[in-house]
Design a protein around this motif. Structure first.
Motif, PDB file in Angstrom:
ATOM      1  N   GLN A  55       0.989  -1.196   0.021  1.00  0.00           N
ATOM      2  CA  GLN A  55       0.341  -0.088  -0.306  1.00  0.00           C
ATOM      3  C   GLN A  55       1.076   1.261   0.429  1.00  0.00           C
ATOM      4  O   GLN A  55       0.453   2.271  -0.873  1.00  0.00           O
ATOM      5  N   LEU A  56       1.761   0.995   0.494  1.00  0.00           N
ATOM      6  CA  LEU A  56       2.474   2.991   1.235  1.00  0.00           C
ATOM      7  C   LEU A  56       3.259   2.667  -0.568  1.00  0.00           C
ATOM      8  O   LEU A  56       3.611   3.492  -0.902  1.00  0.00           O
ATOM      9  N   VAL A  57       3.938   1.886  -1.006  1.00  0.00           N
ATOM     10  CA  VAL A  57       4.335   1.893  -2.773  1.00  0.00           C
ATOM     11  C   VAL A  57       3.517   1.860  -3.725  1.00  0.00           C
ATOM     12  O   VAL A  57       4.144   3.068  -3.888  1.00  0.00           O
ATOM     13  N   LEU A  58       2.238   1.639  -3.770  1.00  0.00           N
ATOM     14  CA  LEU A  58       1.738   1.895  -4.764  1.00  0.00           C
ATOM     15  C   LEU A  58       0.768   3.361  -5.005  1.00  0.00           C
ATOM     16  O   LEU A  58       0.248   4.018  -5.467  1.00  0.00           O
ATOM     17  N   ASN A  59       0.396   3.913  -3.013  1.00  0.00           N
ATOM     18  CA  ASN A  59       0.043   5.262  -3.145  1.00  0.00           C
ATOM     19  C   ASN A  59       0.334   5.648  -2.055  1.00  0.00           C
ATOM     20  O   ASN A  59      -0.097   5.534  -0.364  1.00  0.00           O
ATOM     21  N   PRO A  60       1.739   5.915  -1.513  1.00  0.00           N
ATOM     22  CA  PRO A  60       2.110   6.433  -0.210  1.00  0.00           C
ATOM     23  C   PRO A  60       1.537   8.003   0.516  1.00  0.00           C
ATOM     24  O   PRO A  60       0.728   7.654   1.452  1.00  0.00           O
ATOM     25  N   GLU A  61       1.032   9.068  -0.477  1.00  0.00           N
ATOM     26  CA  GLU A  61       0.317   9.892   0.479  1.00  0.00           C
ATOM     27  C   GLU A  61      -1.078   9.280   1.009  1.00  0.00           C
ATOM     28  O   GLU A  61      -1.233  10.312   2.257  1.00  0.00           O
ATOM     29  N   LEU A  62      -1.605   8.335   0.520  1.00  0.00           N
ATOM     30  CA  LEU A  62      -2.702   8.335   1.148  1.00  0.00           C
ATOM     31  C   LEU A  62      -2.673   6.878   1.999  1.00  0.00           C
ATOM     32  O   LEU A  62      -3.137   6.921   3.944  1.00  0.00           O
ATOM     33  N   ALA A  63      -1.975   6.142   1.310  1.00  0.00           N
ATOM     34  CA  ALA A  63      -1.275   4.910   2.439  1.00  0.00           C
ATOM     35  C   ALA A  63      -0.915   5.179   4.036  1.00  0.00           C
ATOM     36  O   ALA A  63      -0.983   4.517   4.908  1.00  0.00           O
ATOM     37  N   LEU A  64      -0.285   6.097   4.159  1.00  0.00           N
ATOM     38  CA  LEU A  64       0.823   6.434   4.893  1.00  0.00           C
ATOM     39  C   LEU A  64       0.010   6.456   5.877  1.00  0.00           C
ATOM     40  O   LEU A  64      -0.093   6.236   7.161  1.00  0.00           O
ATOM     41  N   GLY A  65      -1.404   7.735   6.016  1.00  0.00           N
ATOM     42  CA  GLY A  65      -2.104   8.826   7.148  1.00  0.00           C
ATOM     43  C   GLY A  65      -3.414   7.169   6.901  1.00  0.00           C
ATOM     44  O   GLY A  65      -2.848   7.036   8.711  1.00  0.00           O
ATOM     45  N   GLU A  66      -3.851   6.421   6.384  1.00  0.00           N
ATOM     46  CA  GLU A  66      -4.176   5.005   7.169  1.00  0.00           C
ATOM     47  C   GLU A  66      -3.701   4.420   7.432  1.00  0.00           C
ATOM     48  O   GLU A  66      -4.082   3.595   8.496  1.00  0.00           O
ATOM     49  N   ALA A  67      -2.619   3.758   6.960  1.00  0.00           N
ATOM     50  CA  ALA A  67      -1.843   2.912   8.284  1.00  0.00           C
ATOM     51  C   ALA A  67      -1.562   3.294   9.562  1.00  0.00           C
ATOM     52  O   ALA A  67      -1.996   2.803  10.632  1.00  0.00           O
ATOM     53  N   TYR A  68      -1.369   4.361   9.675  1.00  0.00           N
ATOM     54  CA  TYR A  68      -1.620   4.951  11.001  1.00  0.00           C
ATOM     55  C   TYR A  68      -2.668   4.726  11.852  1.00  0.00           C
ATOM     56  O   TYR A  68      -2.843   4.780  12.916  1.00  0.00           O
ATOM     57  N   MET A  69      -3.773   5.618  10.998  1.00  0.00           N
ATOM     58  CA  MET A  69      -5.021   5.045  12.020  1.00  0.00           C
ATOM     59  C   MET A  69      -5.229   3.878  11.980  1.00  0.00           C
ATOM     60  O   MET A  69      -5.896   3.409  12.895  1.00  0.00           O
ATOM     61  N   ASN A  70      -4.860   2.910  11.356  1.00  0.00           N
ATOM     62  CA  ASN A  70      -5.723   1.860  11.236  1.00  0.00           C
ATOM     63  C   ASN A  70      -4.719   0.924  12.636  1.00  0.00           C
ATOM     64  O   ASN A  70      -5.173  -0.144  13.103  1.00  0.00           O
ATOM     65  N   GLY A  71      -3.597   1.499  12.622  1.00  0.00           N
ATOM     66  CA  GLY A  71      -2.399   0.153  13.881  1.00  0.00           C
ATOM     67  C   GLY A  71      -1.475  -0.274  12.846  1.00  0.00           C
ATOM     68  O   GLY A  71      -0.342  -0.914  13.355  1.00  0.00           O
ATOM     69  N   SER A  72      -1.864  -0.845  11.780  1.00  0.00           N
ATOM     70  CA  SER A  72      -0.768  -1.224  10.212  1.00  0.00           C
ATOM     71  C   SER A  72       0.366  -0.508  10.926  1.00  0.00           C
ATOM     72  O   SER A  72       1.896  -1.081   9.923  1.00  0.00           O
ATOM     73  N   LEU A  73       0.715   0.664  11.328  1.00  0.00           N
ATOM     74  CA  LEU A  73       1.766   1.228  10.875  1.00  0.00           C
ATOM     75  C   LEU A  73       2.027   1.945  12.128  1.00  0.00           C
ATOM     76  O   LEU A  73       0.788   2.599  13.099  1.00  0.00           O
ATOM     77  N   THR A  74       3.107   1.587  13.043  1.00  0.00           N
ATOM     78  CA  THR A  74       2.963   2.279  14.791  1.00  0.00           C
ATOM     79  C   THR A  74       5.032   2.830  14.858  1.00  0.00           C
ATOM     80  O   THR A  74       5.468   2.503  13.637  1.00  0.00           O
ATOM     81  N   ILE A  75       4.800   4.287  15.011  1.00  0.00           N
ATOM     82  CA  ILE A  75       5.943   4.643  15.523  1.00  0.00           C
ATOM     83  C   ILE A  75       6.191   4.702  16.886  1.00  0.00           C
ATOM     84  O   ILE A  75       5.707   4.586  18.132  1.00  0.00           O
ATOM     85  N   ASP A  76       7.466   4.627  17.380  1.00  0.00           N
ATOM     86  CA  ASP A  76       7.731   4.095  18.580  1.00  0.00           C
ATOM     87  C   ASP A  76       7.972   5.339  19.075  1.00  0.00           C
ATOM     88  O   ASP A  76       8.704   5.960  18.208  1.00  0.00           O
TER      89      ASP A  76
END
Length: 427
Positions: A55-76
């Motif tokens: 998802q980050l490769v295909l549409n990074p501008e959309l996927a970054l926010g969605e991944a953070y919202m959904n918890g599939s991306l977390t930040i230390d």
């Protein structure tokens, strides 16, 4: 296929991140490092699902926010500001290094932005309701006491949010050169703070218009509580539906919702509703760079139909409607300071936001505020104020009248009458 997408993401980030330091823990557990190896404050991101790299490769501008919202991306340490500062700062310098499919996607969005911004009246109402008809209690969690939902004016970087918003209203009033009894149209009046201030402090008679039912009801209640119902009225109305003429027109933070195909309609309204010797003030976010399509995450989740214009796009429409740009002012970093206040206030009350909505909403709103701040800090985006007139001599020749705090005459002092060349008998 997971390793294929991880490898593509690795290549993309390796091109992108040249400043700062980013660590990415892939779903397979592999740790990839990008940027300056000597950086002493790395940001560590963890990807938790096999689909996230794709998802980050295909549409990074959309996927970054969605991944953070959904918890599939977390930040230390939940260092969202650090991550977004790194991404925005590097993205501005690496457009030429984007992958082919990213360039194609951006070109497609840019080409179709007129269609995406075709905000006819019914569509505008839906777009406004999506954001501004959220619970008023949400906005009370992070806005100032006057519910000013636009950039404050920071005369000093360490000013309080309430002071900056009060100074913003004062600064705009000076540019409008208000006198008691003048009629004012407030296009996109929000929760009524600007209109009520112009009526209470400067004796104006104000009509505020909005498409938000929540805002109209709240502002009307405020006018009654302040004893200003005889001088201020708030209407549920589109700018294209208003009639009459006004001595002054003010529009703060609304132009971003007009949409590219309707810029001519908007400035035609200002021209037609403004008295011949009147003054209008349009306060809007703008690009100090060529125009580009709205960020897809912002367009989907925060401001559907929203569009940040370039200065050249604004001025093209202004010129077509034969309006004078009597003054253009650029506010650099003021919105970054404003957004940092909002972000910290929201974080301090996120438990209350979670009670209103849910965890996903809290992460969405936090991402919106942080991404907006970092865009104002590291991208060519600022706030612009366009002072517009129909007549060449509607405002004084010099800008001194805007600065009474520097020993200049106050704004409510009668301005000198300017004599045109024709009246002087010259050619």
């Amino acid at each position: 296929m997971t390793w294929v997408w991880q490898n593509l993401l690795h290549r993309m980030l390796d091109h992108l991140i040249q400043e700062g330091c980013l660590y990415v823990v892939m779903p397979t557990g592999d740790v990839c490092r990008y940027g300056d190896p000597g950086c002493d404050q790395p940001v560590t991101v963890r990807l938790h699902t096999p689909a996230t790299p794709r998802q980050l490769v295909l549409n990074p501008e959309l996927a970054l926010g969605e991944a953070y919202m959904n918890g599939s991306l977390t930040i230390d340490a939940d260092d969202l500001q650090g991550l977004l500062a790194t991404v925005v700062r590097n993205a501005r310098k690496s457009d030429a290094k984007r992958t082919r499919w990213q360039k194609l996607s951006q070109h497609a969005r840019d080409a179709l932005r007129g269609l995406a911004q075709n905000n006819i009246i019914t569509r505008s109402r839906r777009n406004v309701a999506h954001h501004y008809d959220l619970s008023g209690r949400l906005f009370d969690l992070f806005l100032d006491s006057d519910r000013q939902y636009s950039c404050g004016y920071f005369r000093e970087p360490d000013a309080t949010l309430d002071q900056a918003q009060s100074d913003k209203k004062t600064h705009i009033a000076r540019k409008l050169m208000l006198e008691p009894g003048m009629s004012v149209l407030d296009i996109g009046c929000g929760w009524g703070g600007m209109a009520l201030s112009l009526a209470k402090t400067h004796g104006a008679h104000v009509v505020g218009i909005t498409l938000s039912e929540e805002q109209q009801a709240y502002a009307t209640k405020r006018a009654a509580q302040d004893g200003l119902s005889d001088r201020v009225q708030f209407r549920l109305c589109d700018y294209r539906q208003i009639a009459g003429t006004f001595d002054r027109i003010v529009s703060v933070g609304m132009f971003e919702h007009v949409g590219l195909p309707h810029f001519d309609d908007y400035f035609a309204t200002i021209h037609d509703r403004l008295s011949p010797d009147g003054v209008a003030l349009v306060h809007t976010i703008g690009w100090a760079a060529p125009a580009k399509a709205t960020n897809p995450w912002i367009g989907k989740y925060i401001f559907p139909g929203g569009y940040i214009p370039s200065v050249s796009e604004v001025m093209t429409a202004v010129e077509k409607k034969r309006l004078w740009a009597a003054d253009i002012e650029c506010w650099r970093l003021h919105y970054a300071y404003t957004l940092r206040h909002w972000y910290e206030r929201f974080n301090a009350h996120e438990h209350a936001a979670r009670a209103l909505y849910d965890d996903r909403f809290v992460r969405m709103w936090r991402f919106y505020l942080a991404a907006s701040e970092q865009t104002f800090r590291h991208a060519p985006q600022a706030v612009y104020q366009f002072q517009l007139t129909r007549s060449v001599d509607a405002v004084p020749l010099a800008r001194d009248y805007m600065y009474p705090h520097a020993g200049m005459p106050a704004v409510d002092r009668p301005r000198p009458v300017l004599v045109s060349d024709r009246e002087q008998g010259t050619s």
